[in-house]
Motif scaffolding. Structure first.
Motif, PDB file in Angstrom:
ATOM      1  N   ASN A  27       0.837  -1.193   0.000  1.00 14.63           N
ATOM      2  CA  ASN A  27       0.000   0.000   0.000  1.00 14.63           C
ATOM      3  C   ASN A  27       0.877   1.250   0.000  1.00 14.63           C
ATOM      4  N   GLN A  28       0.220   2.385  -0.034  1.00 11.21           N
ATOM      5  CA  GLN A  28       0.952   3.644  -0.136  1.00 11.21           C
ATOM      6  C   GLN A  28       1.904   3.840   1.038  1.00 11.21           C
ATOM      7  N   SER A  75       5.858   4.567   0.511  1.00 13.55           N
ATOM      8  CA  SER A  75       6.489   5.785   1.029  1.00 13.55           C
ATOM      9  C   SER A  75       7.618   5.448   1.996  1.00 13.55           C
ATOM     10  N   ALA A  76       7.406   4.423   2.825  1.00 12.19           N
ATOM     11  CA  ALA A  76       8.440   4.027   3.784  1.00 12.19           C
ATOM     12  C   ALA A  76       9.701   3.561   3.058  1.00 12.19           C
ATOM     13  N   VAL A 134       8.906  15.888  -8.653  1.00 10.32           N
ATOM     14  CA  VAL A 134       9.411  14.532  -8.515  1.00 10.32           C
ATOM     15  C   VAL A 134       9.845  14.293  -7.074  1.00 10.32           C
ATOM     16  N   ALA A 135       9.873  13.024  -6.675  1.00 15.63           N
ATOM     17  CA  ALA A 135      10.388  12.663  -5.356  1.00 15.63           C
ATOM     18  C   ALA A 135      11.904  12.836  -5.338  1.00 15.63           C
ATOM     19  N   PRO A 136      12.513  12.950  -4.144  1.00 15.15           N
ATOM     20  CA  PRO A 136      13.966  13.149  -4.088  1.00 15.15           C
ATOM     21  C   PRO A 136      14.763  12.064  -4.812  1.00 15.15           C
ATOM     22  N   LYS A 185       5.349   9.022  -4.516  1.00 14.61           N
ATOM     23  CA  LYS A 185       4.465   9.676  -5.486  1.00 14.61           C
ATOM     24  C   LYS A 185       3.354   8.744  -5.953  1.00 14.61           C
ATOM     25  N   GLY A 186       3.199   7.597  -5.290  1.00 15.46           N
ATOM     26  CA  GLY A 186       2.124   6.671  -5.642  1.00 15.46           C
ATOM     27  C   GLY A 186       2.541   5.727  -6.759  1.00 15.46           C
ATOM     28  N   PHE A 187       1.540   5.233  -7.490  1.00 15.03           N
ATOM     29  CA  PHE A 187       1.752   4.299  -8.593  1.00 15.03           C
ATOM     30  C   PHE A 187       1.937   5.119  -9.857  1.00 15.03           C
ATOM     31  N   ASP A 188       3.152   5.112 -10.378  1.00 14.10           N
ATOM     32  CA  ASP A 188       3.455   6.005 -11.487  1.00 14.10           C
ATOM     33  C   ASP A 188       4.478   5.366 -12.399  1.00 14.10           C
ATOM     34  N   GLY A 189       5.213   6.158 -13.141  1.00 15.90           N
ATOM     35  CA  GLY A 189       6.218   5.584 -14.017  1.00 15.90           C
ATOM     36  C   GLY A 189       6.854   6.611 -14.930  1.00 15.90           C
ATOM     37  N   PHE A 190       7.932   6.183 -15.585  1.00 10.36           N
ATOM     38  CA  PHE A 190       8.667   7.001 -16.538  1.00 10.36           C
ATOM     39  C   PHE A 190       8.688   6.301 -17.900  1.00 10.36           C
TER      40      PHE A 190
END
Length: 222
Positions: free
Chosen positions: A2-3, A7-8, A41-43, A210-215
């Motif tokens: 899960n989120q 994140s952890a 974007v996340a770090p 940033k959740g479920f994402d992608g590049f």
């Protein structure tokens, strides 16, 4: 999963591999205080972009979507002296916040913020002869991604790397029936990449803060 777990894990990666940077942290705080959307974007993603630029040896970068300048700083810090990031931002308020954040980071001499709709600004870049770019990061309004890809190709050379952010749309990108303009923009973006003989491309799913994402990633081959 899960989120909270995603994140952890991202926090663990960042704590382990990315030293605390008060300049970048303050850039996020100032962006939040100004009410900018939390689309940066996340770090660890910023560091990922930074490393890609380093690995490629890029000197000229084009960024679609400055927001508060967080990713811009990561990109600029990867450049050698004499390098340049041209970053496009439609929102004057965001551009002002970004300019302050970029100045605090000490990379203003490497960054050129162009304010206005990207589709209005891009012809000016072409007229000024500012291409070809070595590295292009597309992280703006998704309905225009197909147009951004077309312009990226105009302003590229063999070997140019083109990265697209937020391409998973929480999984909706796989649904051909989804009529959301963001989803349709990304799907058309992929169709154009797949059909263009000048591009070799792939995409990856990501999970994290940033959740479920992608590049997506493409290289110009000719």
């Amino acid at each position: 999963m899960n989120q909270a777990t995603w994140s952890a894990v991202d926090n663990y990666f960042c704590d382990s591999l990315i030293p605390t940077d008060t300049t970048l942290t303050q850039a996020l705080l100032d962006s939040d205080a100004a009410g900018l959307p939390q689309h940066h974007v996340a770090p660890n993603q910023g560091k990922f972009l930074h490393l890609l630029v380093k690995m490629q040896g890029a000197r000229k970068i084009l960024e679609f979507g400055t927001l508060g300048g967080y990713s811009t700083i990561w990109l600029a810090r990867a450049l050698p002296e004499g390098g340049r990031v041209i970053t496009l931002e439609a929102n004057p308020q965001a551009a002002a916040i970004a300019a302050a954040n970029i100045a605090r980071a000490g990379v203003s001499h490497l960054v050129d913020i162009r304010i206005g709709k990207a589709l209005d600004t891009l012809p000016l870049l072409e007229q000024e002869g500012l291409g070809p770019f070595d590295f292009i990061f597309i992280d703006a309004d998704k309905p225009n991604n197909p147009h951004y890809l077309e312009w990226s190709l105009k302003l590229s050379r063999p070997g140019t790397v083109i990265i697209g952010d937020n391409v998973v749309r929480n999984g909706a990108v796989a649904d051909a029936e989804n009529q959301d303009a963001n989803v349709q923009g990304v799907r058309r973006f992929f169709e154009l990449m797949a059909a263009n003989p000048r591009l070799s491309a792939t995409a990856i799913q990501t999970v994290g803060s940033k959740g479920f994402d992608g590049f997506s990633m493409a290289i110009v081959t000719a």
